[in-house]
Scaffold this motif. Structure first.
Motif, PDB file in Angstrom:
ATOM      1  N   ILE A 135      -4.655   5.829  -0.053  1.00  0.00           N
ATOM      2  CA  ILE A 135      -5.837   5.275   0.612  1.00  0.00           C
ATOM      3  C   ILE A 135      -6.613   6.390   1.314  1.00  0.00           C
ATOM      4  O   ILE A 135      -6.058   7.122   2.129  1.00  0.00           O
ATOM      5  CB  ILE A 135      -5.415   4.200   1.639  1.00  0.00           C
ATOM      6  CG1 ILE A 135      -4.644   3.065   0.959  1.00  0.00           C
ATOM      7  CG2 ILE A 135      -6.643   3.662   2.383  1.00  0.00           C
ATOM      8  CD1 ILE A 135      -3.949   2.121   1.925  1.00  0.00           C
ATOM      9  N   ASP A 136      -7.890   6.504   0.988  1.00  0.00           N
ATOM     10  CA  ASP A 136      -8.798   7.448   1.635  1.00  0.00           C
ATOM     11  C   ASP A 136      -8.255   8.877   1.606  1.00  0.00           C
ATOM     12  O   ASP A 136      -8.440   9.645   2.542  1.00  0.00           O
ATOM     13  CB  ASP A 136      -9.072   7.002   3.077  1.00  0.00           C
ATOM     14  CG  ASP A 136     -10.286   7.701   3.685  1.00  0.00           C
ATOM     15  OD1 ASP A 136     -11.252   7.987   2.935  1.00  0.00           O
ATOM     16  OD2 ASP A 136     -10.259   7.980   4.896  1.00  0.00           O
ATOM     17  N   GLY A 137      -7.546   9.228   0.529  1.00  0.00           N
ATOM     18  CA  GLY A 137      -7.026  10.581   0.378  1.00  0.00           C
ATOM     19  C   GLY A 137      -5.900  10.935   1.336  1.00  0.00           C
ATOM     20  O   GLY A 137      -5.577  12.116   1.515  1.00  0.00           O
ATOM     21  N   PHE A 138      -5.276   9.931   1.951  1.00  0.00           N
ATOM     22  CA  PHE A 138      -4.244  10.168   2.962  1.00  0.00           C
ATOM     23  C   PHE A 138      -3.139  11.101   2.474  1.00  0.00           C
ATOM     24  O   PHE A 138      -2.665  11.954   3.216  1.00  0.00           O
ATOM     25  CB  PHE A 138      -3.644   8.830   3.424  1.00  0.00           C
ATOM     26  CG  PHE A 138      -2.649   8.960   4.539  1.00  0.00           C
ATOM     27  CD1 PHE A 138      -3.066   9.009   5.859  1.00  0.00           C
ATOM     28  CD2 PHE A 138      -1.287   9.036   4.273  1.00  0.00           C
ATOM     29  CE1 PHE A 138      -2.151   9.145   6.895  1.00  0.00           C
ATOM     30  CE2 PHE A 138      -0.363   9.170   5.307  1.00  0.00           C
ATOM     31  CZ  PHE A 138      -0.794   9.226   6.620  1.00  0.00           C
ATOM     32  N   ASP A 167      -5.594   5.495  -5.919  1.00  0.00           N
ATOM     33  CA  ASP A 167      -6.235   4.951  -4.726  1.00  0.00           C
ATOM     34  C   ASP A 167      -6.688   3.511  -4.975  1.00  0.00           C
ATOM     35  O   ASP A 167      -7.361   2.915  -4.147  1.00  0.00           O
ATOM     36  CB  ASP A 167      -7.414   5.828  -4.284  1.00  0.00           C
ATOM     37  CG  ASP A 167      -8.500   5.932  -5.355  1.00  0.00           C
ATOM     38  OD1 ASP A 167      -8.364   5.334  -6.445  1.00  0.00           O
ATOM     39  OD2 ASP A 167      -9.499   6.635  -5.109  1.00  0.00           O
ATOM     40  N   ASN A 168      -6.279   2.961  -6.118  1.00  0.00           N
ATOM     41  CA  ASN A 168      -6.675   1.606  -6.524  1.00  0.00           C
ATOM     42  C   ASN A 168      -5.415   0.762  -6.757  1.00  0.00           C
ATOM     43  O   ASN A 168      -4.545   1.156  -7.537  1.00  0.00           O
ATOM     44  CB  ASN A 168      -7.524   1.683  -7.792  1.00  0.00           C
ATOM     45  CG  ASN A 168      -7.934   0.323  -8.295  1.00  0.00           C
ATOM     46  OD1 ASN A 168      -7.159  -0.356  -8.956  1.00  0.00           O
ATOM     47  ND2 ASN A 168      -9.145  -0.078  -7.961  1.00  0.00           N
ATOM     48  N   ILE A 169      -5.334  -0.373  -6.094  1.00  0.00           N
ATOM     49  CA  ILE A 169      -4.137  -1.222  -6.149  1.00  0.00           C
ATOM     50  C   ILE A 169      -3.828  -1.673  -7.575  1.00  0.00           C
ATOM     51  O   ILE A 169      -2.690  -1.542  -8.036  1.00  0.00           O
ATOM     52  CB  ILE A 169      -4.294  -2.432  -5.214  1.00  0.00           C
ATOM     53  CG1 ILE A 169      -4.325  -1.967  -3.746  1.00  0.00           C
ATOM     54  CG2 ILE A 169      -3.168  -3.449  -5.434  1.00  0.00           C
ATOM     55  CD1 ILE A 169      -4.752  -3.030  -2.753  1.00  0.00           C
ATOM     56  N   ASP A 170      -4.812  -2.221  -8.264  1.00  0.00           N
ATOM     57  CA  ASP A 170      -4.568  -2.735  -9.619  1.00  0.00           C
ATOM     58  C   ASP A 170      -4.137  -1.627 -10.574  1.00  0.00           C
ATOM     59  O   ASP A 170      -3.240  -1.811 -11.399  1.00  0.00           O
ATOM     60  CB  ASP A 170      -5.812  -3.450 -10.164  1.00  0.00           C
ATOM     61  CG  ASP A 170      -6.093  -4.749  -9.414  1.00  0.00           C
ATOM     62  OD1 ASP A 170      -5.123  -5.429  -9.023  1.00  0.00           O
ATOM     63  OD2 ASP A 170      -7.283  -5.073  -9.222  1.00  0.00           O
ATOM     64  N   GLU A 171      -4.769  -0.464 -10.455  1.00  0.00           N
ATOM     65  CA  GLU A 171      -4.406   0.670 -11.314  1.00  0.00           C
ATOM     66  C   GLU A 171      -2.977   1.123 -11.016  1.00  0.00           C
ATOM     67  O   GLU A 171      -2.202   1.411 -11.935  1.00  0.00           O
ATOM     68  CB  GLU A 171      -5.376   1.824 -11.090  1.00  0.00           C
ATOM     69  CG  GLU A 171      -5.073   3.040 -11.950  1.00  0.00           C
ATOM     70  CD  GLU A 171      -6.070   4.161 -11.711  1.00  0.00           C
ATOM     71  OE1 GLU A 171      -7.139   4.132 -12.339  1.00  0.00           O
ATOM     72  OE2 GLU A 171      -5.773   5.049 -10.888  1.00  0.00           O
ATOM     73  N   LEU A 172      -2.612   1.172  -9.736  1.00  0.00           N
ATOM     74  CA  LEU A 172      -1.260   1.582  -9.379  1.00  0.00           C
ATOM     75  C   LEU A 172      -0.229   0.597  -9.918  1.00  0.00           C
ATOM     76  O   LEU A 172       0.793   1.002 -10.480  1.00  0.00           O
ATOM     77  CB  LEU A 172      -1.125   1.721  -7.859  1.00  0.00           C
ATOM     78  CG  LEU A 172       0.225   2.241  -7.370  1.00  0.00           C
ATOM     79  CD1 LEU A 172       0.518   3.638  -7.914  1.00  0.00           C
ATOM     80  CD2 LEU A 172       0.275   2.237  -5.841  1.00  0.00           C
ATOM     81  N   LEU A 173      -0.485  -0.690  -9.780  1.00  0.00           N
ATOM     82  CA  LEU A 173       0.447  -1.698 -10.295  1.00  0.00           C
ATOM     83  C   LEU A 173       0.580  -1.601 -11.809  1.00  0.00           C
ATOM     84  O   LEU A 173       1.676  -1.775 -12.353  1.00  0.00           O
ATOM     85  CB  LEU A 173      -0.002  -3.109  -9.876  1.00  0.00           C
ATOM     86  CG  LEU A 173       0.182  -3.430  -8.393  1.00  0.00           C
ATOM     87  CD1 LEU A 173      -0.493  -4.754  -8.055  1.00  0.00           C
ATOM     88  CD2 LEU A 173       1.660  -3.471  -8.023  1.00  0.00           C
ATOM     89  N   GLU A 174      -0.514  -1.299 -12.492  1.00  0.00           N
ATOM     90  CA  GLU A 174      -0.461  -1.137 -13.943  1.00  0.00           C
ATOM     91  C   GLU A 174       0.389   0.070 -14.324  1.00  0.00           C
ATOM     92  O   GLU A 174       1.206   0.006 -15.251  1.00  0.00           O
ATOM     93  CB  GLU A 174      -1.874  -1.008 -14.516  1.00  0.00           C
ATOM     94  CG  GLU A 174      -1.932  -1.066 -16.025  1.00  0.00           C
ATOM     95  CD  GLU A 174      -1.402  -2.371 -16.620  1.00  0.00           C
ATOM     96  OE1 GLU A 174      -0.945  -2.331 -17.782  1.00  0.00           O
ATOM     97  OE2 GLU A 174      -1.421  -3.414 -15.935  1.00  0.00           O
ATOM     98  N   LYS A 175       0.222   1.178 -13.605  1.00  0.00           N
ATOM     99  CA  LYS A 175       1.057   2.356 -13.853  1.00  0.00           C
ATOM    100  C   LYS A 175       2.529   2.023 -13.626  1.00  0.00           C
ATOM    101  O   LYS A 175       3.397   2.476 -14.379  1.00  0.00           O
ATOM    102  CB  LYS A 175       0.648   3.513 -12.927  1.00  0.00           C
ATOM    103  CG  LYS A 175      -0.652   4.177 -13.290  1.00  0.00           C
ATOM    104  CD  LYS A 175      -0.953   5.326 -12.319  1.00  0.00           C
ATOM    105  CE  LYS A 175      -2.237   6.038 -12.698  1.00  0.00           C
ATOM    106  NZ  LYS A 175      -2.485   7.207 -11.814  1.00  0.00           N
TER     107      LYS A 175
END
Length: 193
Positions: A135-138, A167-175
């Protein structure tokens, strides 16, 4: 994935985007019928992710050591709250209850939990996907450090690639859904831990 453990801060951080994304992650997990497992607290991002899931009709299991029950203030509305004796038992139980791990912003405790889970994966003690919601480059600097570990010969690229990021929830879940653990020799067995 039927359940995901989320490690995150017991503070909200300095920007509202952290709370917003934690809440959205909880909501997204609930909408996808994925049970949330987290640290059981009613403070900070821990509260935000739990409330996001609960308010969207999701199931939430908290795992909290007795000694933190008063400090972190146990969440009262969880589907289930499991009390354990130690921090190590907390991580072990959270690992047992999940099919994958997502790391949100946090402090020392969050990093310690993340590194233990990724180390267990590196040792072959589990084959679960581990994702960072950046999130936000944390976590940009941490990601650079991990690459430095590879560049300087302290970490193999195959183990670096075990760490999923977005940084994207859906993309992370897909990965995470598409993750295939590397075939690693088990240097130690679960019984030896």
């Amino acid at each position: 994935m039927k359940s995901i453990t989320v490690f995150c801060g017991s503070s909200f951080g300095s920007d509202t985007v952290f709370e917003e994304q934690a809440t959205l992650l909880g909501q997204t997990l609930a909408k996808q019928n994925i049970q949330l497992v987290y640290g059981g607290s009613n403070t900070g991002l821990m509260k935000a992710v739990a409330d996001g899931a609960l308010n969207a009709g999701g199931k939430v299991t908290g795992v909290l050591p007795h000694f933190l029950q008063s400090k972190e203030i146990a969440h009262k509305n969880l589907t289930e709250l499991i009390l354990v004796e130690t921090m190590h038992q907390r991580k072990t139980k959270m690992n047992e209850l999940c099919d994958g791990v997502i790391v949100l912003p946090g402090g020392y405790g969050t990093l310690e939990e993340f590194f233990e889970m990724i180390t267990w994966a590196q040792l072959g003690l589990h084959k679960k996907p581990i994702g960072i919601l950046n999130i936000d480059g944390f976590y940009d600097d941490l990601i650079k450090l991990v690459q430095t570990m590879v560049d300087k010969g302290f970490l193999k690229q195959i183990n670096r690639d075990m760490l999923l990021m977005s940084d994207n929830i859906d993309e992370l879940l897909e990965k995470m859904r598409n993750y295939q653990a590397p075939t690693v020799g088990k240097w130690i067995s679960k019984e030896e831990v």
